[in-house]
Design a protein around this motif. Structure first.
Motif, PDB file in Angstrom:
ATOM      1  N   LEU A  88      24.690  31.485  -9.589  1.00 18.64           N
ATOM      2  CA  LEU A  88      24.607  32.280  -8.367  1.00 18.64           C
ATOM      3  C   LEU A  88      24.631  31.375  -7.123  1.00 18.64           C
ATOM      4  O   LEU A  88      23.947  30.360  -7.082  1.00 18.64           O
ATOM      5  CB  LEU A  88      23.282  33.050  -8.420  1.00 18.64           C
ATOM      6  N   THR A  89      25.444  31.757  -6.139  1.00 19.85           N
ATOM      7  CA  THR A  89      25.553  31.000  -4.885  1.00 19.85           C
ATOM      8  C   THR A  89      25.521  32.017  -3.750  1.00 19.85           C
ATOM      9  O   THR A  89      26.527  32.646  -3.452  1.00 19.85           O
ATOM     10  CB  THR A  89      26.862  30.180  -4.866  1.00 19.85           C
ATOM     11  N   THR A  90      24.349  32.197  -3.125  1.00 23.79           N
ATOM     12  CA  THR A  90      24.164  33.351  -2.228  1.00 23.79           C
ATOM     13  C   THR A  90      24.315  33.043  -0.745  1.00 23.79           C
ATOM     14  O   THR A  90      24.494  33.968   0.058  1.00 23.79           O
ATOM     15  CB  THR A  90      22.756  33.948  -2.399  1.00 23.79           C
ATOM     16  N   CYS A  91      24.127  31.796  -0.351  1.00 22.85           N
ATOM     17  CA  CYS A  91      24.109  31.441   1.075  1.00 22.85           C
ATOM     18  C   CYS A  91      23.044  32.238   1.838  1.00 22.85           C
ATOM     19  O   CYS A  91      23.167  32.462   3.031  1.00 22.85           O
ATOM     20  CB  CYS A  91      25.487  31.625   1.706  1.00 22.85           C
ATOM     21  N   GLY A  92      22.016  32.676   1.117  1.00 24.82           N
ATOM     22  CA  GLY A  92      20.923  33.394   1.774  1.00 24.82           C
ATOM     23  C   GLY A  92      21.297  34.773   2.273  1.00 24.82           C
ATOM     24  O   GLY A  92      20.612  35.336   3.118  1.00 24.82           O
ATOM     25  N   SER A  93      22.383  35.328   1.739  1.00 21.18           N
ATOM     26  CA  SER A  93      22.918  36.574   2.287  1.00 21.18           C
ATOM     27  C   SER A  93      23.028  37.687   1.253  1.00 21.18           C
ATOM     28  O   SER A  93      23.344  37.438   0.089  1.00 21.18           O
ATOM     29  CB  SER A  93      24.314  36.309   2.862  1.00 21.18           C
ATOM     30  N   ARG A  94      22.817  38.905   1.709  1.00 23.40           N
ATOM     31  CA  ARG A  94      23.107  40.064   0.864  1.00 23.40           C
ATOM     32  C   ARG A  94      24.593  40.090   0.507  1.00 23.40           C
ATOM     33  O   ARG A  94      24.982  40.555  -0.553  1.00 23.40           O
ATOM     34  CB  ARG A  94      22.722  41.350   1.595  1.00 23.40           C
ATOM     35  N   MET A  95      25.421  39.605   1.448  1.00 23.37           N
ATOM     36  CA  MET A  95      26.865  39.592   1.219  1.00 23.37           C
ATOM     37  C   MET A  95      27.224  38.900  -0.096  1.00 23.37           C
ATOM     38  O   MET A  95      28.123  39.326  -0.806  1.00 23.37           O
ATOM     39  CB  MET A  95      27.553  38.892   2.405  1.00 23.37           C
ATOM     40  N   LEU A  96      26.507  37.835  -0.424  1.00 23.97           N
ATOM     41  CA  LEU A  96      26.817  37.051  -1.631  1.00 23.97           C
ATOM     42  C   LEU A  96      25.694  37.152  -2.667  1.00 23.97           C
ATOM     43  O   LEU A  96      25.537  36.272  -3.510  1.00 23.97           O
ATOM     44  CB  LEU A  96      27.080  35.586  -1.257  1.00 23.97           C
ATOM     45  N   GLU A  97      24.964  38.261  -2.608  1.00 23.60           N
ATOM     46  CA  GLU A  97      23.815  38.454  -3.503  1.00 23.60           C
ATOM     47  C   GLU A  97      24.203  38.276  -4.973  1.00 23.60           C
ATOM     48  O   GLU A  97      23.406  37.803  -5.784  1.00 23.60           O
ATOM     49  CB  GLU A  97      23.267  39.866  -3.270  1.00 23.60           C
ATOM     50  N   ASN A  98      25.433  38.684  -5.320  1.00 21.38           N
ATOM     51  CA  ASN A  98      25.867  38.621  -6.722  1.00 21.38           C
ATOM     52  C   ASN A  98      27.017  37.643  -6.936  1.00 21.38           C
ATOM     53  O   ASN A  98      27.712  37.728  -7.940  1.00 21.38           O
ATOM     54  CB  ASN A  98      26.291  40.014  -7.194  1.00 21.38           C
ATOM     55  N   PHE A  99      27.229  36.748  -5.998  1.00 11.52           N
ATOM     56  CA  PHE A  99      28.382  35.846  -6.111  1.00 11.52           C
ATOM     57  C   PHE A  99      28.081  34.690  -7.068  1.00 11.52           C
ATOM     58  O   PHE A  99      27.177  33.890  -6.839  1.00 11.52           O
ATOM     59  CB  PHE A  99      28.757  35.294  -4.733  1.00 11.52           C
ATOM     60  N   VAL A 100      28.851  34.619  -8.121  1.00 10.17           N
ATOM     61  CA  VAL A 100      28.727  33.519  -9.083  1.00 10.17           C
ATOM     62  C   VAL A 100      29.946  32.638  -8.871  1.00 10.17           C
ATOM     63  O   VAL A 100      31.078  33.060  -9.109  1.00 10.17           O
ATOM     64  CB  VAL A 100      28.673  34.053 -10.523  1.00 10.17           C
TER      65      VAL A 100
END
Lengths: 487, 95
Positions: A88-100
């Motif tokens: 998981l790589t979120t950048c502290g954002s909801r936008m990338l909450e599920n970005f793997v």
């Protein structure tokens, strides 16, 4: 022997080499601390325990086979802005909450290749936009020195993890002070290298003419060790500059003799907390007493650095963040009426308030009729500021001053007025605008909270900064102080 | 210069951002404060100053136009909200 969590990277490396302990033992000890303390601190977004233990086992085997890399078996954490393959790589954002992430950032790759063990991904201001960690979608990080205070930002999770001895080192990124300010506020060492020194491939972009990757550690010697692995040309980052990588560790052994240290009058003007200023002046006198020469230097346009930054950075962020469209990755709104609605609602829901404000500030600054008055004007003032630094570095080797105007402030204290928050980076932003390297090292306490000494050097001057900071650390003990609840 | 509601609405459209009603008023206020703050740049005398193009005064590096990436589509599309047959799906654009 000091407990494993108390040891710096260099101490751990020596112990591993001697066979005093294994990387698996170090990793287990730190993961256990993360489990206990991170419930309080919220410094991690993701803990990668299983992968860490597997990497530690591999490192121990490599050592047994005589194949130990320079960082073999040494634990660290990555700011969650760096892409990590299949993690998981979120950048502290909801936008990338599920970005793997489907790939590794170059520095993630390089540190792993040298044998480092990654314990997890650290919390941060959303898309690195903030100076307090309060803009994170995953909630604020607490300062280990005072749980009601901010650890600074945007690399606040990295700084808190290192300060609380959950990891000896962390990666960070610095666009306007995001490594150095949290380092100052948590009593750690934070190094932002020269623009283009470290590859940004796989580092989620905020403001591309300012962003640079660096480290947060508990000593300048550790920072030198990591920078040597991270720095260097990478063809996958078109802004990465092909410049030789020196032996940063070798630079540490040089004394302060003959070092010319510049002091900028404006850095001690109103706005600087009196006791913070006293601690920094005391640190300067230590440098002077041990061979350095203090010289006053002038940066006539430095007062315009914050407004310049708040045109340039938002303008670049408005462009960079246009990639988040709800189509290829990231948050997507439910039941869009049409494509326009899909874009607007996905972005409206996926981004937090500060990120939206900066995108809108940048959109405004770049819009027809305003471009010359804002963006072009800011890039002109930026050139004046860079010229001021260039002239100053004809007279001195480094410029020294406070890292932040005050010690850590209370969570919630600066969230109402964006300008008050922005002014926290008043001493650090100049280095980003001019592409210069900077370091913060602990230089005292005010009301039980750490404060930092900030050093800025000329382009490619990392060796000067590390030499100066390391010498200061040999003459002081501030960087060794551990917050009481995290001994 | 402070911004009014119509200007902020226009900026939001340009930026493709839908603001909830309760965040709109706050955004107008805070954006205005930011714009007023950066307006102090207008006082700087920049006549004859060439705008910065790169912090280290170097030119952008170019590379040969050759294919360097391998096909990683399936792995990359695991992050996509909606795909079909290797394509990204969006609401109907052409009636």
């Amino acid at each position: 022997m000091a407990e494993l969590h108390e040891q710096t990277l260099i101490e751990l490396a020596a112990g591993l080499e001697r066979g005093d302990f294994t990387s698996v033992e170090v990793t287990e000890a730190l993961l256990a601390r993360v489990e206990v303390h991170d419930q309080t601190l919220n410094a991690f977004v993701t803990v990668t325990g299983e992968q860490a233990l597997a990497a530690a086992r591999a490192a121990d085997e490599a050592r047994a086979a005589g194949n130990a890399g320079i960082l073999n078996g040494l634990p660290l954490v990555h700011k969650d802005i760096f892409c990590t393959r299949d993690v998981l790589t979120t950048c502290g954002s909801r936008m990338l909450e599920n970005f793997v992430s489907p790939y590794d950032a170059t520095i993630v790759e390089r540190l792993a290749a040298a044998g480092a063990v990654v314990l997890g991904k650290t919390n941060m201001d959303e898309f690195a936009m903030g100076s307090s960690n309060e803009t994170s979608y995953f909630g604020p990080v607490k300062n280990p020195w005072h749980l009601e205070c901010s650890p600074g930002g945007s690399s606040g999770g990295s700084a808190a993890a290192v300060a609380a001895r959950m990891a000896p080192a962390a990666t960070g990124t610095d666009t306007g002070g995001s490594i150095r300010q949290p380092a100052a506020l948590t009593g750690t060492v934070g190094l932002k290298p020269t623009y283009g020194r470290v590859s940004r491939y796989g580092m989620i972009a905020f403001a591309s003419s300012l962003d640079q990757a660096g480290v947060i550690t508990r000593s300048s010697a550790d920072a030198a060790l990591l920078l040597g692995v991270m720095a260097g040309f990478d063809e996958r980052d078109s802004t990465c500059i092909d410049h030789p990588v020196p032996d940063y560790t070798a630079a540490l052994s040089q004394s302060l003799d003959g070092l010319r240290v510049g002091v900028v009058k404006q850095h001690f003007d109103e706005g600087l907390d009196e006791q913070t200023g006293a601690a920094v002046r005391e640190a300067l006198s230590v440098l002077e007493a041990n061979g350095a020469t203090l010289l006053e230097v002038d940066l006539p346009n430095i007062d315009l650095s914050v407004p310049t930054y708040y045109v340039v950075a938002p303008a670049e962020c408005s462009s960079n963040l246009s990639r988040f469209d709800g189509v290829r990755f990231g948050h997507r709104a439910e039941d869009p009426e049409d494509l326009f609605d899909l874009y607007c609602r996905s972005r409206g829901e996926g981004f937090g308030a500060e990120v939206k404000r900066r995108i809108m500030t940048g959109t405004y600054a770049l819009s027809a009729g305003y471009y010359d008055a804002y963006y072009l004007k800011a890039q002109q003032v930026r050139q004046l500021i860079a010229d001021d630094f260039r002239q100053a570095f004809e007279k001195v080797d480094v410029i020294a001053g406070p890292t932040a105007p005050t010690p850590a402030f209370r969570l919630g204290d600066k969230t109402d007025d964006p300008i008050t928050m922005y002014l926290n980076d008043i001493y650090t932003i100049g280095a980003n605008l001019a592409g210069l390297p900077g370091i913060s090292t602990p230089c005292g306490f005010v009301g039980g909270l750490p404060v930092g000494l900030h050093l800025v050097g000329p382009h490619w001057g990392e060796e000067l900064l590390l030499r100066c900071a390391h010498n200061y650390e040999q003459l002081s003990t501030w960087h060794k102080a551990c917050p009481g609840d995290f001994q | 210069m402070s911004l009014d509601k119509e200007q902020v609405q226009q900026i939001a459209v340009l930026a493709r951002l839908r603001l909830a009603d309760d965040e709109f008023a706050e955004t107008v206020d805070k954006l205005s404060r930011i714009v007023e703050f950066v307006d102090q740049l207008s006082q700087a005398d920049t006549s004859g100053v060439v705008p910065m193009a790169h912090p280290l005064d170097v030119a952008q590096r170019l590379r040969a136009d050759e294919v360097t990436e391998t096909d990683d589509r399936n792995h990359v599309q695991e992050n996509a909200p909606s795909t079909q047959d290797g394509l990204y799906l969006v609401p109907k654009v052409i009636e």
